[in-house]
Design a protein around this motif. Structure first.
Motif, PDB file in Angstrom:
ATOM      1  N   HIS A 251       0.814  -1.215   0.000  1.00 35.38           N
ATOM      2  CA  HIS A 251       0.000   0.000   0.000  1.00 35.38           C
ATOM      3  C   HIS A 251       0.845   1.261   0.000  1.00 35.38           C
ATOM      4  N   CYS A 261      -7.130   0.680  -5.381  1.00 32.17           N
ATOM      5  CA  CYS A 261      -6.654  -0.492  -4.623  1.00 32.17           C
ATOM      6  C   CYS A 261      -7.763  -0.981  -3.688  1.00 32.17           C
ATOM      7  N   CYS A 263      -7.621  -1.242  -0.671  1.00 31.30           N
ATOM      8  CA  CYS A 263      -7.574  -0.474   0.579  1.00 31.30           C
ATOM      9  C   CYS A 263      -8.295   0.863   0.454  1.00 31.30           C
TER      10      CYS A 263
HETATM   11 ZN   LIG Z   1      -3.687  -0.107  -1.192  1.00 30.98          ZN
END
Ligand SMILES: [Zn+2]
Length: 410
Positions: A251, A261, A263
């Motif tokens: 990340h 992503c 996340c």
């Molecule tokens: Zn990420």
């Protein structure tokens, strides 16, 4: 680090100092060992006797040279009487190994999960298989089990040993160690020291402990599977950070405004290099099924233009990540491992080229980039390495059993 302890802890620290010294320099005599660790010869003789009785150390055969006088007996780690256990809670299946003190595999098992949506049942299955593997009459008969290390594809809370989140298993807040302990309670593995860590950390410890190459430090293991993560060893210890989340380099952002992503950020290494992102790009679907992964490997191996272009792009992003890790940690070596290695030079080649360009531009030597010393069982063998790593460092280690107190977080 300030370490205080009672006589027993002090003795254990001294004992394990001897064992660690012999890991790095096998063949030392008692006198040479005393000089190397700074203990008296009589103390070393006493501790060596104990360690030999317990199966940690053995004497090597003396080679007859014809020289007169009593020659010092070389010592080394005993590979015949103790065993370490390792488990890899992989996405498709669990892998289990038992190794001797030097990481040589004595027994191994691959264990498909019955139902991945039921973590407790999966942990129970692993416990039962470990009990069967270590039962009397098998390959490990007569060996004492020292400890079990477990590698998981997710984030582990370093203080509690609880697996907080493993996105590719779909598990959250699973106390793997407690599940194993409950199953082991009445049997031969009751009270076995357990250690649990993220898979990249565990793989880094395999390279540190079992590669046979002493002194490769700092060492980074960059794992590229469905996601990307790193295990970072500095001064002989895993760098785990405040909460055990250090090394989540999947990340770090490599491309501002890049692809989304999992996340929530954009342009993370996971979204540019990870196999899940590559699969999504190449075959347009979603999910992390093994069939999709095989399709990606097959299309790349066949030279499919779209697949090869995507993999080469990922390789160039890998090069940027390698450069960033180099600059941040000044490592002696970066080991690149994980399932993505099956993409071979189509992925690694562009990565190396980008790093080479960075090195040329700065006129600084780039760190050594190499692939892992262990195959499919790398994470499981890393589990065994992690158990040895912690047992040999009794002065406040890392893991589920011996976590240091944590400061409050603001
Ligand atoms: Zn990420």
């Amino acid at each position: 680090m300030i370490v205080a302890g009672d006589q027993q802890l002090l003795k254990q620290i001294n004992r394990m100092a001897l064992v660690r010294q012999l890991c790095g320099a096998p063949g030392l005599s008692r006198a040479a060992l005393a000089e190397a660790v700074g203990l008296t010869k009589s103390t070393v003789s006493l501790l060596v006797r104990e360690l030999m009785d317990e199966g940690w150390l053995a004497e090597s055969e003396l080679v007859a040279t014809g020289a007169l006088g009593r020659r010092a007996t070389p010592l080394h780690l005993d590979t015949a009487r103790l065993a370490l256990l390792g488990a890899d809670l992989g996405v498709g299946a669990a892998r289990l190994v038992a190794t001797d003190l030097l990481g040589n595999v004595l027994a191994e098992r691959a264990l498909p999960y019955a139902d991945i949506a039921d973590p407790a049942a999966c942990v129970g299955l692993i416990a039962d298989e470990l009990l069967a593997m270590t039962a009397a009459g098998g390959a490990l008969d007569g060996r004492a089990m020292l400890g079990l290390g477990i590698g998981v594809p997710g984030v582990v809370d370093d203080a509690s040993g609880v697996l907080r989140y493993a996105p590719h298993l779909g598990w959250r807040d699973v106390d793997v160690a407690a599940g194993l302990r409950a199953r082991f309670a009445a049997g031969a593995l009751a009270g076995l020291p357990l250690f649990i860590q993220n898979e990249a950390n565990v793989a880094a410890l395999a390279e540190l402990e079992f590669s046979g190459q002493a002194g490769v430090d700092p060492l980074i293991y960059l794992s590229i599977g469905y996601g990307v993560g790193a295990g970072i060893v500095v001064n002989g210890r895993l760098l785990t950070g405040l909460s055990g989340f250090a090394g989540e380099v999947g990340h770090t952002i490599l491309q501002q405004g890049g692809p989304r992503c999992t996340c929530g950020r954009r342009g993370c290494a996971d979204a540019l290099i990870g196999l899940r992102a590559l699969m999504d790009q190449v075959d347009g679907g979603s999910g992390a099924g093994p069939e999709r992964l095989e399709r990606l490997f097959a299309r790349t191996a066949d030279g499919d233009a779209a697949a090869c272009r995507a993999v080469a792009d990922a390789g160039r992003h890998l090069g940027v990540l390698l450069n960033n890790l180099w600059v941040a940690f000044d490592p002696m070596c970066i080991v690149v491992g994980g399932a993505a290695l099956r993409l071979g030079e189509r992925l690694l080649g562009p990565g190396r080229a980008v790093l080479r360009d960075c090195a040329a531009a700065t006129r600084l030597p780039a760190p050594v980039i190499r692939t892992p010393g262990f195959g499919d069982n790398g994470t499981a063998i890393g589990g065994a390495a992690m158990a040895r790593h912690h047992l040999m460092r009794p002065f406040g280690g890392q893991g589920a059993d011996v976590a240091p107190p944590k400061p409050a977080r603001f």
